[in-house]
Design an enzyme around this catalytic site. Structure first.
Site, PDB file in Angstrom:
ATOM      1  N   ARG A   1     -10.424 -11.203   1.776  1.00 33.61           N
ATOM      2  CA  ARG A   1     -11.324 -12.197   1.188  1.00 33.61           C
ATOM      3  C   ARG A   1     -10.702 -13.590   1.233  1.00 33.61           C
ATOM      4  NH1 ARG A   1     -11.516  -8.890  -4.324  1.00 33.61           N
ATOM      5  NH2 ARG A   1     -11.086  -7.264  -2.797  1.00 33.61           N
TER       6      ARG A   1
ATOM      7  N   LYS B   1       0.844  -1.203   0.000  1.00 25.83           N
ATOM      8  CA  LYS B   1       0.000   0.000   0.000  1.00 25.83           C
ATOM      9  C   LYS B   1       0.874   1.246   0.000  1.00 25.83           C
ATOM     10  CE  LYS B   1      -3.958  -1.719   2.673  1.00 25.83           C
ATOM     11  NZ  LYS B   1      -4.975  -1.550   1.621  1.00 25.83           N
TER      12      LYS B   1
HETATM   13  N1  BES Z   1      -8.088  -3.586   4.296  1.00 29.95           N
HETATM   14  C1  BES Z   1      -8.277  -3.195   2.962  1.00 29.95           C
HETATM   15  C2  BES Z   1      -9.578  -2.443   2.712  1.00 29.95           C
HETATM   16  C3  BES Z   1      -9.757  -1.112   3.414  1.00 29.95           C
HETATM   17  C4  BES Z   1      -9.545   0.061   2.716  1.00 29.95           C
HETATM   18  C5  BES Z   1     -10.198  -1.049   4.708  1.00 29.95           C
HETATM   19  C6  BES Z   1      -9.757   1.273   3.337  1.00 29.95           C
HETATM   20  C7  BES Z   1     -10.393   0.169   5.333  1.00 29.95           C
HETATM   21  C8  BES Z   1     -10.186   1.334   4.649  1.00 29.95           C
HETATM   22  C9  BES Z   1      -8.284  -4.408   2.027  1.00 29.95           C
HETATM   23  O1  BES Z   1      -7.543  -5.501   2.452  1.00 29.95           O
HETATM   24  C10 BES Z   1      -7.698  -3.963   0.734  1.00 29.95           C
HETATM   25  O2  BES Z   1      -6.573  -3.607   0.740  1.00 29.95           O
HETATM   26  N2  BES Z   1      -8.492  -3.967  -0.317  1.00 29.95           N
HETATM   27  C11 BES Z   1      -8.074  -3.546  -1.591  1.00 29.95           C
HETATM   28  C12 BES Z   1      -8.437  -4.646  -2.569  1.00 29.95           C
HETATM   29  C13 BES Z   1      -7.887  -4.472  -3.925  1.00 29.95           C
HETATM   30  C14 BES Z   1      -6.405  -4.606  -3.951  1.00 29.95           C
HETATM   31  C15 BES Z   1      -8.512  -5.536  -4.791  1.00 29.95           C
HETATM   32  C16 BES Z   1      -8.795  -2.257  -1.919  1.00 29.95           C
HETATM   33  O3  BES Z   1      -9.961  -2.143  -1.620  1.00 29.95           O
HETATM   34  O4  BES Z   1      -8.161  -1.351  -2.451  1.00 29.95           O
HETATM   35 ZN    ZN Z   2      -5.473  -5.400   1.867  1.00 28.65          ZN
END
Ligand code: BES
Ligand code: ZN
Ligand code: ZN
Length: 482
Positions: free
Chosen positions: A335, A261
């Site tokens: 997921r 990230k």
């Molecule tokens: N933990 C994150 C989602 C999240 C984002 C929670 C903002 C709280 C606030 C999740 O694991 C994630 O990183 N999701 C990605 C998925 C993508 C890479 C398919 C996302 O939503 O960007």
């Molecule tokens: Zn994630």
């Protein structure tokens, strides 16, 4: 007990709160205060408006509730008042429902708001005395009602208080940073809570997770020295008729893994166990309140960290269901672990209903913002009952579709499914479709994407912090399931 229901405030209540609705009885209700004419000019009972006056040496707060306040408004207004005033409040404060003519149905919400409002975010500040104790620092509240002896009023105050105390414990857990909270810390929380409130907790350590085939969970954990674990909780009641599974995402920190990230706001990823926190809190509270339900709580918990051993984009992993998964993006880890949690729930229990909660996608935040969580379900009456509990408690849900139009997005060339479709569209829905594969056609399942609601702006601090989202929502819903 922080809250006591009384028929008349005692001398020890050195300050008093009165609540008023903004309606045509307001003028008459204010008439008993000295200088009532001036008062009606200054105080219009708009929501959250606080007016201070003195009756003798007693400080009096008049709090406006606005027009036709609902349960969620009572909670919000009292929470914000107690937070803002907490440094100035005496040891004992009176809260009278009599002059404002507030009905008893709001007692639970009022009690809840007052106590949650006393929350303190400064978990790790060193200038607190070593004995800092929430109970010592929270004012005692005398709740004055015209019918103070009525058992149901005392019961409502007690429920509001018990709910608040569990919410506060959940908030502490959510607000803890990753160097103070790893998967085993969540397990310890569950074990201690189970011992205290009388429900059973089993912890599967990494070895056991490997042995029984929780392969997706174990794969996600590879990048971290902190081992994963799988928490199984069970609370039951002799009069239970429904067996309900609650599954929560317990990522104690989400770096994204190799699909790293950006660092802006990455610190908020300590809250990526918001689904787990909601499940822990709901089961603790159900046990405290002795709700007549049978609950199975399942929490796959891990860090999603970055290391030479981390899973890499393109890797193919196994899962508890037996299905293979192509990991296109290691940041779509929630997921993966939920897939194992859901399959485990499905294969080991006969459940009447399964609800999972997860801080799952940024896409859900982009869609609904911070006002509501995404609700995905294959069952109309479950959609309705969850939605209604959301409106009542203010922990709102908004339904998004699970249509098969989105199903092809999961197709992988090399494995049974892939964890990300690689497109900047419909992210929350495609994630829900992925989970649906592992729910294995259970006809009464709901997935709540709480990414935008579990951690948010609040009165408690300058940055985002825990909301305990889900605890009041699910408890309200469970109380209606009996
Ligand atoms: N933990 C994150 C989602 C999240 C984002 C929670 C903002 C709280 C606030 C999740 O694991 C994630 O990183 N999701 C990605 C998925 C993508 C890479 C398919 C996302 O939503 O960007
Ligand atoms: Zn994630
Ligand atoms: Zn995550």
């Amino acid at each position: 007990m922080i809250l006591e229901v009384v028929s008349q405030l005692t001398e020890t209540a050195q300050a008093v709160i009165y609540l008023f609705r903004q309606d045509d009885t307001l003028k008459a209700r204010l008439a008993s205060f000295s200088n009532a004419d001036l008062l009606t000019e200054d105080f219009k009972a708009e929501a959250k408006h606080v007016h201070v006056l003195y009756e003798g040496s007693r400080k009096v707060f008049l709090i406006g509730l606005g027009k036709s306040p609902k349960e969620a408004d009572f909670v919000k207004i009292l929470r914000s008042f107690f937070y803002k005033q907490k440094k100035t409040l005496p040891d004992t404060i009176g809260l009278s429902l009599i002059k404002g003519g507030i009905e008893f149905q709001w007692v639970e919400a009022i009690a809840n708001g007052c106590i949650v409002g006393s929350y303190d975010l400064g978990l790790y500040k060193t200038d607190k005395s070593a004995e800092f104790n929430f109970f010592e620092c929270t004012p005692k509240i005398q709740l004055e009602t015209a019918e103070s002896g009525i058992e149901s009023i005392i019961e409502s105050a007690r429920i509001g208080e018990m709910t608040a105390l569990t919410q506060i414990r959940v908030m502490d857990l959510m607000n803890a940073p990753s160097n103070k909270k790893n998967p085993l810390a969540l397990a310890d929380w569950a074990v201690e809570s189970g011992q205290k409130y009388g429900y059973s907790v089993a912890i599967f350590d990494e070895k056991k997770c490997e042995k029984i085939g929780l392969k997706a969970l174990v794969a996600v954990s590879k990048g971290s020295k902190n081992p994963p674990c799988f928490i199984v909780m069970e609370y039951t009641h002799p009069q239970a008729t429904q067996k309900i599974g609650l599954v929560g995402k317990g990522v104690t920190f989400d770096t994204g893994g190799i699909s790293l990230k950006q660092s802006t706001n990455m610190h908020y990823m300590k809250s990526d166990m918001g689904g787990a926190a909601a499940v822990l809190g709901t089961i603790e509270l159900a046990a405290k309140l002795q709700l007549p339900v049978h609950l199975i709580g399942i929490i796959p918990t891990t860090e999603n960290s970055i290391d030479g051993l981390s899973i890499k984009p393109g890797d193919v992993i196994g899962s508890y269901s037996g299905k293979s998964i192509e990991v296109i993006d290691t940041d779509a880890e929630g997921r993966l672990i939920l897939a194992d949690g859901l399959s485990y729930a499905r294969q080991n229990y006969e459940l009447d209903c399964i609800v999972d909660l997860a801080t799952l996608t940024g896409s859900c935040v982009a869609t609904l913002g911070y006002a509501a969580a995404g609700l995905f379900t294959n069952n109309e009456s479950l959609a309705q009952s969850l939605y209604e509990s959301g409106v009542q408690t203010g922990e709102k849900l908004w339904r998004l579709p699970l249509w098969d139009d989105y199903k092809d997005e999961l197709k992988s060339d090399v494995a049974d499914v892939k964890n990300f479709h690689g497109k900047p569209i419909a992210g929350a829905i495609v994630a829900a479709k992925f989970l649906e594969v592992f729910v294995d056609e259970h006809a009464n399942w709901a997935h709540l994407d709480i990414a935008g609601t579990a951690f948010g702006d609040s009165e408690f601090g300058t940055m985002k912090s825990a909301t305990a989202y889900g605890v009041r929502l699910l408890t309200h819903w469970l109380r209606r399931q009996v």
